[in-house]
Design a protein around this motif. Structure first.
Motif, PDB file in Angstrom:
ATOM      1  N   THR A 317       0.889  -1.112  -0.012  1.00  0.00           N
ATOM      2  CA  THR A 317       0.052   0.065   0.041  1.00  0.00           C
ATOM      3  C   THR A 317       1.015   1.289   0.002  1.00  0.00           C
ATOM      4  O   THR A 317       2.134   1.250   0.046  1.00  0.00           O
ATOM      5  CB  THR A 317      -1.000  -0.089   1.018  1.00  0.00           C
ATOM      6  N   GLU A 318       0.105   2.394  -0.001  1.00  0.00           N
ATOM      7  CA  GLU A 318       1.044   3.544  -0.112  1.00  0.00           C
ATOM      8  C   GLU A 318       2.143   3.745   1.148  1.00  0.00           C
ATOM      9  O   GLU A 318       1.386   3.421   2.202  1.00  0.00           O
ATOM     10  CB  GLU A 318       0.087   4.688  -0.117  1.00  0.00           C
ATOM     11  N   GLU A 323       1.967   8.976   2.759  1.00  0.00           N
ATOM     12  CA  GLU A 323       0.511   9.163   3.102  1.00  0.00           C
ATOM     13  C   GLU A 323       0.362  10.145   4.300  1.00  0.00           C
ATOM     14  O   GLU A 323      -0.605  10.996   4.431  1.00  0.00           O
ATOM     15  CB  GLU A 323      -0.220   7.865   3.248  1.00  0.00           C
ATOM     16  N   GLY A 330       7.056   8.327  -3.605  1.00  0.00           N
ATOM     17  CA  GLY A 330       7.681   7.003  -3.577  1.00  0.00           C
ATOM     18  C   GLY A 330       8.701   6.441  -3.873  1.00  0.00           C
ATOM     19  O   GLY A 330       9.176   5.687  -3.293  1.00  0.00           O
ATOM     20  N   ASP A 342       1.988   4.679  -9.700  1.00  0.00           N
ATOM     21  CA  ASP A 342       1.059   4.546  -8.857  1.00  0.00           C
ATOM     22  C   ASP A 342       1.416   2.669  -8.445  1.00  0.00           C
ATOM     23  O   ASP A 342       0.255   2.226  -7.978  1.00  0.00           O
ATOM     24  CB  ASP A 342      -0.322   4.593  -9.419  1.00  0.00           C
ATOM     25  N   HIS A 344       2.672   0.335  -5.955  1.00  0.00           N
ATOM     26  CA  HIS A 344       3.384   0.231  -4.846  1.00  0.00           C
ATOM     27  C   HIS A 344       4.287  -1.024  -4.516  1.00  0.00           C
ATOM     28  O   HIS A 344       5.251  -0.821  -4.150  1.00  0.00           O
ATOM     29  CB  HIS A 344       2.283   0.450  -3.771  1.00  0.00           C
TER      30      HIS A 344
END
Length: 471
Positions: A317-318, A323, A330, A342, A344
């Protein structure tokens, strides 16, 4: 490009020397004095319970009670699972503006021993779920706070806790300074190989025990411990719910589709190797402390001679550094391409390869069914040092090794010489950041009590949005 005086000449980016970067780091002290890193000022609207609830919204709901049980076992266990809370607190902390590829969760239990592709044992960072491109200070502050909490958990008196934390800060500074004295290629090839029985000492005995444990953590041993052989010779998993349980047929099919997509992301030699195996079973497995509730599976592959190979498929997940902390991105700009921005799973794999001296050749990733995953070999002689059993000197030696490895990881980023210049050769930064670590360790302990009380009061009760069986 034109030929001038017998040489090829072409336009290129200006080369900024290590000396220039080092000086820029020294100059940054006037803008961000090193002493400001001692200051921890909690926000008036801090909400540790709310942050954990927000994380639970996208996790497997039936596993949330287990996550809370593991997190509230003791203050250090809570700290291990509360990276999101600390990321939110670090968002407003002073920073130099020098970003690097960070681990995002660099506590003392996220270092360990594992096998290199050459089958030697190495010591390095071993968890990258929260990795990102962000302030180097965040990794160091998270690490030093974990030293305080782990040392307190071990029962050392406060003077020893402070001594080992100060030693850790100095070890990071010294190691980074030494590494930036090398060329970037020399830094890249540095790694901490683990040797057994080099000298008779309490620290070496700890290493020897870890090496012996690593030798037992293999796919073959997993097969003997948690699997049985079916009539057709295939290896299948014996359940141990809730930690290890088969998923419904539809979810199992999704897991197998993940494996097929994963094969497109591994090197050609690994793809050819894996083409000789057949996936014969899959089960959901609960892992870690903070990771409990994310989707994680182990896949059993059986080779032509009946030999097992076990892969772990873990949801990505992020990063909490992005976040909750507002980290830059990232991944580092050098490879933050649009095709993977996008994904992850790709973030975890890419950052792991940056931060580790050598990585699992089976690393891969996939994005399917609305979830991102990364894949790695399961139980490839990986083992962590149990700090709860160490005497003070072996504990301090272990912490120094972690500090050096963290410095080596940060030294792979272009800002390394800037950081070395900012830190300098004295203890000004060490003194400040140790004060911060002690203040934040007290904060983490208070949060542990708050969350434990919230669990007892039923504040976490009720379903979340996550499907408990969907792969």
């Amino acid at each position: 490009m034109t030929a001038v005086e017998g040489h090829l000449r072409f336009d290129h980016d200006a080369l900024r020397s290590a000396a220039d970067l080092y000086q820029a780091g020294k100059d940054a002290r006037s803008r961000v004095p090193r002493g400001v890193h001692s200051e921890y000022s909690p926000a008036t609207d801090r909400d540790p319970v709310g942050i954990l609830k927000r994380q639970h919204e996208h996790r497997v709901s039936e596993l949330i009670p287990l996550r809370l049980e593991r997190m509230t076992a003791n203050p250090f266990a809570f700290y291990r699972g509360s990276a999101a809370i600390q990321a939110a607190d670090l968002a407003g902390a002073p920073r130099t503006g020098a970003d690097v590829t960070i681990c995002g969760d660099a506590h003392v239990a996220n270092f360990g021993i594992y096998a290199s592709p050459e089958r030697t044992l190495v010591f390095d960072l071993n968890d990258f779920d929260e990795s990102a491109y962000g302030p180097w200070e965040w990794d160091l502050k998270r690490f030093l706070t974990s030293v305080v909490l782990a040392a307190r958990q071990r029962g050392f008196d406060e003077s020893k806790v402070r001594a080992v934390t100060r030693e850790a800060a100095a070890a990071y500074r010294s190691a980074l300074r030494q590494m930036t004295g090398l060329g970037v290629l020399e830094r890249y090839y540095l790694r901490a190989d683990v040797s057994r029985g080099r000298r008779a000492s309490s620290s070496q005995r700890v290493i020897d025990r870890a090496v012996e444990a690593a030798a037992r953590r293999t796919s073959a041993r997993v097969a003997r411990k948690i699997m049985r052989r079916a009539e057709d010779g295939a290896m299948t998993i014996v359940e141990d719910p809730p930690v290890l349980a088969h998923v419904p047929d539809a979810a199992e099919q999704n897991v197998l589709e993940i494996i097929r997509a994963y094969l497109e992301t591994v090197p050609a030699d690994i793809a050819v190797l894996l083409s000789q195996y057949v996936a014969t079973d899959a089960a959901r497995r609960v892992v870690g402390v903070g990771s409990v509730g994310t989707r994680c599976y182990i896949i059993v592959l059986t080779g032509p001679a009946g030999e097992p190979l076990v892969l772990q498929v873990k949801e990505a997940t992020e990063s909490v550094a992005v976040e909750f902390g507002g980290a830059t991105a990232g991944r580092a700009p050098a490879f933050d391409d649009r095709a993977h921005r996008d994904e992850h799973g790709h973030r975890v794999v890419a950052n792991q390869r940056v931060l580790q001296a050598v990585s699992d050749p089976f690393l891969g990733y996939v994005n399917t069914g609305g979830h991102a995953y990364y894949v790695r070999q399961f139980r490839d002689q990986n083992v962590s040092i149990e700090t709860e059993t160490l005497g003070f000197r072996p504990f301090a030696d272990y912490i120094d090794a972690c500090s050096t490895v963290l410095a080596r990881a940060h030294a792979q980023s272009p800002a390394a010489s800037f950081i070395a210049g900012y830190l300098g050769s004295g203890a000004a930064f060490d003194t400040a950041v140790v004060e911060w670590a002690f203040a934040y360790a007290d904060q983490a302990h208070a949060d542990y009590l708050t969350v434990r009380q919230a669990v007892e009061d039923g504040e976490f009760a009720g379903p979340t949005a996550a499907d408990p069986v969907q792969a």
